[in-house]
Design a protein around this motif. Structure first.
Motif, PDB file in Angstrom:
ATOM      1  N   UNK A  98       1.057   7.594  10.821  1.00  0.00           N
ATOM      2  CA  UNK A  98       0.718   6.620   9.785  1.00  0.00           C
ATOM      3  C   UNK A  98      -0.302   7.230   8.847  1.00  0.00           C
ATOM      4  N   UNK A  99      -0.341   6.689   7.629  1.00  0.00           N
ATOM      5  CA  UNK A  99      -1.256   7.194   6.611  1.00  0.00           C
ATOM      6  C   UNK A  99      -1.456   6.116   5.552  1.00  0.00           C
ATOM      7  N   UNK A 100      -2.444   6.339   4.690  1.00  0.00           N
ATOM      8  CA  UNK A 100      -2.731   5.392   3.615  1.00  0.00           C
ATOM      9  C   UNK A 100      -2.713   6.064   2.258  1.00  0.00           C
ATOM     10  N   UNK A 101      -2.536   5.248   1.229  1.00  0.00           N
ATOM     11  CA  UNK A 101      -2.443   5.765  -0.138  1.00  0.00           C
ATOM     12  C   UNK A 101      -3.782   5.788  -0.870  1.00  0.00           C
ATOM     13  N   UNK A 102      -4.769   5.087  -0.360  1.00  0.00           N
ATOM     14  CA  UNK A 102      -6.061   4.994  -1.043  1.00  0.00           C
ATOM     15  C   UNK A 102      -6.953   6.194  -0.723  1.00  0.00           C
ATOM     16  N   UNK A 103      -7.851   6.558  -1.659  1.00  0.00           N
ATOM     17  CA  UNK A 103      -8.798   7.640  -1.375  1.00  0.00           C
ATOM     18  C   UNK A 103      -9.672   7.339  -0.145  1.00  0.00           C
ATOM     19  N   UNK A 104      -9.888   6.055   0.137  1.00  0.00           N
ATOM     20  CA  UNK A 104     -10.719   5.662   1.279  1.00  0.00           C
ATOM     21  C   UNK A 104      -9.918   5.514   2.582  1.00  0.00           C
ATOM     22  N   UNK A 105      -8.666   5.910   2.583  1.00  0.00           N
ATOM     23  CA  UNK A 105      -7.820   5.764   3.772  1.00  0.00           C
ATOM     24  C   UNK A 105      -8.374   6.568   4.940  1.00  0.00           C
ATOM     25  N   UNK A 106      -8.213   6.015   6.130  1.00  0.00           N
ATOM     26  CA  UNK A 106      -8.636   6.687   7.364  1.00  0.00           C
ATOM     27  C   UNK A 106      -7.910   8.030   7.470  1.00  0.00           C
ATOM     28  N   UNK A 107      -6.588   8.013   7.294  1.00  0.00           N
ATOM     29  CA  UNK A 107      -5.775   9.227   7.179  1.00  0.00           C
ATOM     30  C   UNK A 107      -5.017   9.107   5.868  1.00  0.00           C
ATOM     31  N   UNK A 108      -5.235  10.043   4.957  1.00  0.00           N
ATOM     32  CA  UNK A 108      -4.599   9.986   3.637  1.00  0.00           C
ATOM     33  C   UNK A 108      -3.195  10.591   3.709  1.00  0.00           C
ATOM     34  N   UNK A 109      -2.257   9.920   3.046  1.00  0.00           N
ATOM     35  CA  UNK A 109      -0.901  10.448   2.984  1.00  0.00           C
ATOM     36  C   UNK A 109      -0.926  11.783   2.243  1.00  0.00           C
ATOM     37  N   UNK A 110      -0.112  12.711   2.718  1.00  0.00           N
ATOM     38  CA  UNK A 110      -0.095  14.052   2.128  1.00  0.00           C
ATOM     39  C   UNK A 110       1.345  14.519   1.941  1.00  0.00           C
ATOM     40  N   UNK A 111       1.505  15.560   1.168  1.00  0.00           N
ATOM     41  CA  UNK A 111       2.828  16.159   0.984  1.00  0.00           C
ATOM     42  C   UNK A 111       3.380  16.631   2.325  1.00  0.00           C
ATOM     43  N   UNK A 112       2.512  17.101   3.187  1.00  0.00           N
ATOM     44  CA  UNK A 112       2.917  17.573   4.514  1.00  0.00           C
ATOM     45  C   UNK A 112       3.488  16.418   5.345  1.00  0.00           C
ATOM     46  N   UNK A 113       2.823  15.246   5.325  1.00  0.00           N
ATOM     47  CA  UNK A 113       3.330  14.060   6.034  1.00  0.00           C
ATOM     48  C   UNK A 113       4.716  13.691   5.527  1.00  0.00           C
ATOM     49  N   UNK A 114       4.854  13.671   4.214  1.00  0.00           N
ATOM     50  CA  UNK A 114       6.115  13.250   3.604  1.00  0.00           C
ATOM     51  C   UNK A 114       7.229  14.244   3.929  1.00  0.00           C
ATOM     52  N   UNK A 115       6.944  15.523   3.849  1.00  0.00           N
ATOM     53  CA  UNK A 115       7.949  16.540   4.169  1.00  0.00           C
ATOM     54  C   UNK A 115       8.388  16.443   5.630  1.00  0.00           C
ATOM     55  N   UNK A 116       7.455  16.107   6.508  1.00  0.00           N
ATOM     56  CA  UNK A 116       7.728  15.973   7.940  1.00  0.00           C
ATOM     57  C   UNK A 116       8.652  14.792   8.238  1.00  0.00           C
ATOM     58  N   UNK A 117       8.501  13.704   7.489  1.00  0.00           N
ATOM     59  CA  UNK A 117       9.184  12.441   7.794  1.00  0.00           C
ATOM     60  C   UNK A 117      10.671  12.468   7.454  1.00  0.00           C
ATOM     61  N   UNK A 118      11.459  11.856   8.346  1.00  0.00           N
ATOM     62  CA  UNK A 118      12.870  11.606   8.070  1.00  0.00           C
ATOM     63  C   UNK A 118      13.029  10.284   7.322  1.00  0.00           C
ATOM     64  N   UNK A 119      12.182   9.330   7.676  1.00  0.00           N
ATOM     65  CA  UNK A 119      12.199   8.018   7.023  1.00  0.00           C
ATOM     66  C   UNK A 119      10.754   7.566   6.838  1.00  0.00           C
ATOM     67  N   UNK A 120      10.502   6.956   5.684  1.00  0.00           N
ATOM     68  CA  UNK A 120       9.159   6.478   5.346  1.00  0.00           C
ATOM     69  C   UNK A 120       9.223   4.974   5.140  1.00  0.00           C
ATOM     70  N   UNK A 121       8.394   4.259   5.880  1.00  0.00           N
ATOM     71  CA  UNK A 121       8.272   2.816   5.719  1.00  0.00           C
ATOM     72  C   UNK A 121       6.949   2.528   5.022  1.00  0.00           C
ATOM     73  N   UNK A 122       7.018   1.871   3.872  1.00  0.00           N
ATOM     74  CA  UNK A 122       5.804   1.464   3.158  1.00  0.00           C
ATOM     75  C   UNK A 122       5.659  -0.046   3.289  1.00  0.00           C
ATOM     76  N   UNK A 123       4.435  -0.509   3.336  1.00  0.00           N
ATOM     77  CA  UNK A 123       4.194  -1.936   3.542  1.00  0.00           C
ATOM     78  C   UNK A 123       4.464  -2.769   2.293  1.00  0.00           C
ATOM     79  N   UNK A 124       4.184  -2.210   1.105  1.00  0.00           N
ATOM     80  CA  UNK A 124       4.352  -2.960  -0.138  1.00  0.00           C
ATOM     81  C   UNK A 124       4.954  -2.057  -1.215  1.00  0.00           C
ATOM     82  N   UNK A 125       5.502  -2.696  -2.244  1.00  0.00           N
ATOM     83  CA  UNK A 125       6.103  -1.977  -3.367  1.00  0.00           C
ATOM     84  C   UNK A 125       5.099  -1.023  -4.016  1.00  0.00           C
ATOM     85  N   UNK A 126       3.825  -1.442  -4.086  1.00  0.00           N
ATOM     86  CA  UNK A 126       2.805  -0.589  -4.722  1.00  0.00           C
ATOM     87  C   UNK A 126       2.637   0.736  -3.978  1.00  0.00           C
ATOM     88  N   UNK A 127       2.882   0.745  -2.676  1.00  0.00           N
ATOM     89  CA  UNK A 127       2.778   1.990  -1.918  1.00  0.00           C
ATOM     90  C   UNK A 127       3.907   2.948  -2.289  1.00  0.00           C
TER      91      UNK A 127
END
Length: 105
Positions: A31-60
């Motif tokens: 799991x990761x977050x989109x905000x600069x203050x996120x506990x774990x920030x989403x990264x290109x590495x996370x996205x490349x690793x993922x087969x499927x990405x579930x976002x909580x809201x459209x803004x994400x």
């Protein structure tokens, strides 16, 4: 299958989703977050690793498209439509996540 759950600050929603699915032997979850203050920030590495990405809201989804357009190009991205109204491991949040995510697994 590698699954990435994304919310804003990676405090309540996406860590709850990660906790729900982390013990399944057929899944690798993060799991990761989109905000600069996120506990774990989403990264290109996370996205490349993922087969499927579930976002909580459209803004994400919009934030991921803005920042990681190339990495997200061929990924399955699902908007769960779960607003930031829940605490970590809230029973209602768990139910909403399961109902929304299980159909993709």
């Amino acid at each position: 299958m590698n699954i990435l759950f994304v919310c804003s600050r990676n405090i309540w929603r996406s860590p709850t989703a990660e906790a729900i699915y982390k013990n399944r032997k057929d899944l690798n979850v993060r799991s990761a977050g989109t905000e600069p203050s996120a506990r774990i920030k989403v990264s290109a590495k996370n996205i490349s690793w993922a087969d499927i990405i579930f976002v909580m809201e459209k803004k994400h989804k919009q934030r991921l498209l803005q920042k990681f357009r190339h990495e997200i190009e061929d990924k399955t991205l699902v908007i769960l439509d779960i607003e930031d109204d829940y605490q970590y491991m809230d029973n209602e949040l768990i139910d909403m996540i399961r109902v929304s995510v299980d159909q993709y697994l």
